[in-house]
Design a protein around this motif. Structure first.
Motif, PDB file in Angstrom:
ATOM      1  N   ASN A 107       0.820  -1.217   0.000  1.00 28.92           N
ATOM      2  CA  ASN A 107       0.000   0.000   0.000  1.00 28.92           C
ATOM      3  C   ASN A 107       0.851   1.262   0.000  1.00 28.92           C
ATOM      4  OD1 ASN A 107      -2.420  -1.412   0.028  1.00 28.92           O
ATOM      5  ND2 ASN A 107      -2.475  -1.522   2.269  1.00 28.92           N
ATOM      6  N   THR A 108       0.197   2.358  -0.290  1.00 31.31           N
ATOM      7  CA  THR A 108       0.902   3.627  -0.433  1.00 31.31           C
ATOM      8  C   THR A 108       1.704   3.997   0.819  1.00 31.31           C
ATOM      9  OG1 THR A 108       0.669   5.945  -1.063  1.00 31.31           O
ATOM     10  CG2 THR A 108      -1.147   4.989   0.216  1.00 31.31           C
ATOM     11  N   GLU A 109       1.185   3.661   2.011  1.00 31.21           N
ATOM     12  CA  GLU A 109       1.919   4.029   3.234  1.00 31.21           C
ATOM     13  C   GLU A 109       3.280   3.345   3.311  1.00 31.21           C
ATOM     14  OE1 GLU A 109      -2.331   3.924   3.563  1.00 31.21           O
ATOM     15  OE2 GLU A 109      -1.051   2.181   3.670  1.00 31.21           O
ATOM     16  N   ALA A 110       3.386   2.195   2.654  1.00 26.88           N
ATOM     17  CA  ALA A 110       4.640   1.438   2.752  1.00 26.88           C
ATOM     18  C   ALA A 110       5.770   2.089   1.968  1.00 26.88           C
ATOM     19  CB  ALA A 110       4.426   0.002   2.272  1.00 26.88           C
ATOM     20  N   PHE A 111       5.405   2.717   0.846  1.00 25.08           N
ATOM     21  CA  PHE A 111       6.506   3.233   0.009  1.00 25.08           C
ATOM     22  C   PHE A 111       6.362   4.700  -0.364  1.00 25.08           C
ATOM     23  CE2 PHE A 111       3.318   1.660  -2.857  1.00 25.08           C
ATOM     24  CZ  PHE A 111       3.302   2.554  -3.905  1.00 25.08           C
ATOM     25  N   SER A 124      -2.586  -3.771  -3.954  1.00 21.58           N
ATOM     26  CA  SER A 124      -2.254  -2.559  -3.207  1.00 21.58           C
ATOM     27  C   SER A 124      -3.285  -1.455  -3.432  1.00 21.58           C
ATOM     28  CB  SER A 124      -0.874  -2.043  -3.645  1.00 21.58           C
ATOM     29  OG  SER A 124      -0.887  -1.741  -5.035  1.00 21.58           O
ATOM     30  N   ARG A 125      -3.332  -0.562  -2.466  1.00 21.50           N
ATOM     31  CA  ARG A 125      -4.213   0.619  -2.538  1.00 21.50           C
ATOM     32  C   ARG A 125      -3.350   1.861  -2.640  1.00 21.50           C
ATOM     33  NH1 ARG A 125      -4.417   3.178   1.725  1.00 21.50           N
ATOM     34  NH2 ARG A 125      -4.211   1.361   3.048  1.00 21.50           N
ATOM     35  N   PRO A 126      -3.346   2.582  -3.799  1.00 21.68           N
ATOM     36  CA  PRO A 126      -3.945   2.178  -5.075  1.00 21.68           C
ATOM     37  C   PRO A 126      -3.071   1.124  -5.764  1.00 21.68           C
ATOM     38  CG  PRO A 126      -2.767   4.252  -5.317  1.00 21.68           C
ATOM     39  CD  PRO A 126      -2.645   3.852  -3.867  1.00 21.68           C
ATOM     40  N   ASN A 127      -3.360   0.860  -7.046  1.00 22.10           N
ATOM     41  CA  ASN A 127      -2.691  -0.256  -7.728  1.00 22.10           C
ATOM     42  C   ASN A 127      -1.231   0.010  -8.097  1.00 22.10           C
ATOM     43  OD1 ASN A 127      -4.655  -2.478  -7.932  1.00 22.10           O
ATOM     44  ND2 ASN A 127      -5.906  -0.975  -9.016  1.00 22.10           N
ATOM     45  N   LEU A 152      -4.689 -18.418   5.223  1.00 21.40           N
ATOM     46  CA  LEU A 152      -4.750 -18.679   6.666  1.00 21.40           C
ATOM     47  C   LEU A 152      -4.228 -17.568   7.589  1.00 21.40           C
ATOM     48  CD1 LEU A 152      -3.792 -22.440   6.391  1.00 21.40           C
ATOM     49  CD2 LEU A 152      -6.014 -21.533   7.133  1.00 21.40           C
ATOM     50  N   SER A 153      -3.904 -16.377   7.060  1.00 18.85           N
ATOM     51  CA  SER A 153      -3.467 -15.313   7.970  1.00 18.85           C
ATOM     52  C   SER A 153      -4.624 -14.925   8.907  1.00 18.85           C
ATOM     53  CB  SER A 153      -3.009 -14.083   7.183  1.00 18.85           C
ATOM     54  OG  SER A 153      -4.052 -13.547   6.393  1.00 18.85           O
ATOM     55  N   TYR A 154      -4.283 -14.592  10.136  1.00 16.27           N
ATOM     56  CA  TYR A 154      -5.250 -14.114  11.143  1.00 16.27           C
ATOM     57  C   TYR A 154      -6.364 -15.115  11.462  1.00 16.27           C
ATOM     58  CZ  TYR A 154      -3.564  -9.230  10.986  1.00 16.27           C
ATOM     59  OH  TYR A 154      -2.828  -8.072  11.075  1.00 16.27           O
ATOM     60  N   ARG A 155      -6.284 -16.356  10.987  1.00 17.17           N
ATOM     61  CA  ARG A 155      -7.378 -17.290  11.223  1.00 17.17           C
ATOM     62  C   ARG A 155      -7.440 -17.649  12.720  1.00 17.17           C
ATOM     63  NH1 ARG A 155     -12.366 -19.936  10.669  1.00 17.17           N
ATOM     64  NH2 ARG A 155     -12.186 -20.650  12.809  1.00 17.17           N
ATOM     65  N   PRO A 156      -8.546 -17.294  13.404  1.00 23.91           N
ATOM     66  CA  PRO A 156      -8.650 -17.647  14.827  1.00 23.91           C
ATOM     67  C   PRO A 156      -8.681 -19.167  15.006  1.00 23.91           C
ATOM     68  CG  PRO A 156     -10.435 -16.146  14.167  1.00 23.91           C
ATOM     69  CD  PRO A 156      -9.745 -16.593  12.914  1.00 23.91           C
ATOM     70  N   ASP A 167      -0.604 -10.731   4.738  1.00 24.87           N
ATOM     71  CA  ASP A 167      -1.557  -9.633   4.932  1.00 24.87           C
ATOM     72  C   ASP A 167      -0.866  -8.392   5.500  1.00 24.87           C
ATOM     73  OD1 ASP A 167      -3.788  -8.089   4.919  1.00 24.87           O
ATOM     74  OD2 ASP A 167      -4.774  -9.091   6.605  1.00 24.87           O
ATOM     75  N   THR A 168       0.001  -7.814   4.698  1.00 23.11           N
ATOM     76  CA  THR A 168       0.734  -6.601   5.101  1.00 23.11           C
ATOM     77  C   THR A 168      -0.146  -5.366   4.883  1.00 23.11           C
ATOM     78  OG1 THR A 168       1.716  -6.774   2.898  1.00 23.11           O
ATOM     79  CG2 THR A 168       3.069  -7.454   4.771  1.00 23.11           C
ATOM     80  N   TRP A 169      -1.242  -5.327   5.641  1.00 19.66           N
ATOM     81  CA  TRP A 169      -2.232  -4.249   5.460  1.00 19.66           C
ATOM     82  C   TRP A 169      -1.807  -2.960   6.148  1.00 19.66           C
ATOM     83  CZ3 TRP A 169      -5.574  -2.428   9.547  1.00 19.66           C
ATOM     84  CH2 TRP A 169      -5.373  -3.081  10.766  1.00 19.66           C
TER      85      TRP A 169
END
Ligand SMILES: [Zn+2]
Length: 300
Positions: free
Chosen positions: A39-43, A71-74, A219-223, A252-254
């Protein structure tokens, strides 16, 4: 002296055997990260905390050889897909079209015709490195919105174009999304992000996997997935063994914090993958995703 050393050796052997029972060796093969955001915050145009060289180095150190990127945006996805640094790092990028231009789109995409138009335009354009292979991740916080006009059109579009779909939804929405495809879910390549983040029961996940032959669980974050010491909980281990060809792992690098801990996340997967027979671990770690997107089954 002699007998003391024999005794010590015997004790050491027993202890090693005991610890071997307590913890299987971790999985050491290749990983395919099937749920990655850049996502935009990362770079932020190369100058953010995690520029391309940084995220690719994290993947390389983690033994990640393939990624499903969105990614947001693409722009972030395109940067990854087109970068010679990715090839140099030995990372194959499978690009997906994100539905979100900004945060506001999370809550409106399923009824916003301009998003449908944007997805079609991105699909037609592709990336400089090749076509997009899927759409998503998208979210439905109210499963009824799976029947939004744009949600219906996008599901049909994805199936018609052979695109995979990465969806963060509940189990009710899985049925609704599938019902909105031409094949009623029989030919829909739907990757269920988190495999039910709000904790759909193992029995319910089992029933959905049985009903939709191409449904995959990421399976990320799966309780309830892991128990003491990061090992698989028994009922999840049983489910993974029942459907070895139907699960994927993802980072899931959100948010950027997930990038900070990327290597620990992947190490966590390696720990519980080590609880499985080696062929099953290799499938979930690599082969299942590689098969979905035509990556080689053997990687260096
Ligand atoms: Zn996500």
């Amino acid at each position: 002296m002699q007998s003391a050393s024999v005794l010590i050796t015997a004790i050491a052997t027993v202890l090693m055997a005991a610890s071997g029972v307590a913890r299987a060796a971790e999985y050491t093969g290749p990983l395919l990260d099937a749920h990655l955001h850049y996502n935009t915050e990362a770079f932020n145009g190369q100058t953010g905390p995690h520029p391309l060289a940084d995220v690719l180095a994290r993947m390389q150190r983690s033994g990640v050889k393939g990624i499903v990127a969105n990614s947001r945006p693409n722009d972030g996805t395109k940067a990854l897909a087109e970068s010679p640094l990715a090839r140099a790092a030995g990372v194959t990028v499978v690009p997906f079209i994100r539905l979100y231009r900004n945060r506001a789109d999370y809550d409106n995409w399923f009824r916003d015709e301009t998003i449908y138009d944007m997805v079609l335009a991105e699909h037609a354009r592709g990336t400089a490195a090749g076509p997009f292979k899927g759409i998503g991740e998208f979210h439905l916080y109210d499963s009824a919105n799976a029947n939004g006009a744009v949600a219906k059109k996008l599901m049909a579009f994805a199936e018609d174009e052979g695109l995979a779909v990465l969806a963060h939804v509940d189990d009710v929405a899985i049925d609704l999304l599938m019902a909105n495809t031409p094949s009623k879910g029989q030919k829909t390549r739907l990757i269920w992000a988190h495999t039910g983040i709000s904790g759909a029961s193992v029995q319910r996940v089992d029933a959905l996997l049985a009903r939709y032959p191409l449904l995959m669980g990421e399976l990320s974050y799966r309780p309830g997935l892991t128990c003491d010491g990061g090992k698989l909980c028994p009922e999840w281990r049983t489910l993974l063994l029942k459907y070895p060809g139907r699960f994927l792992i993802g980072s899931d690098t959100w948010v950027n914090q997930r990038w900070m801990y990327y290597e620990e996340l992947m190490k966590g997967y390696r720990t519980w993958l080590g609880d499985l027979p080696p062929d099953v671990a290799h499938k979930i770690a690599w082969d299942n995703g590689a098969g979905l997107f035509g990556l080689p089954l053997t990687v260096k």
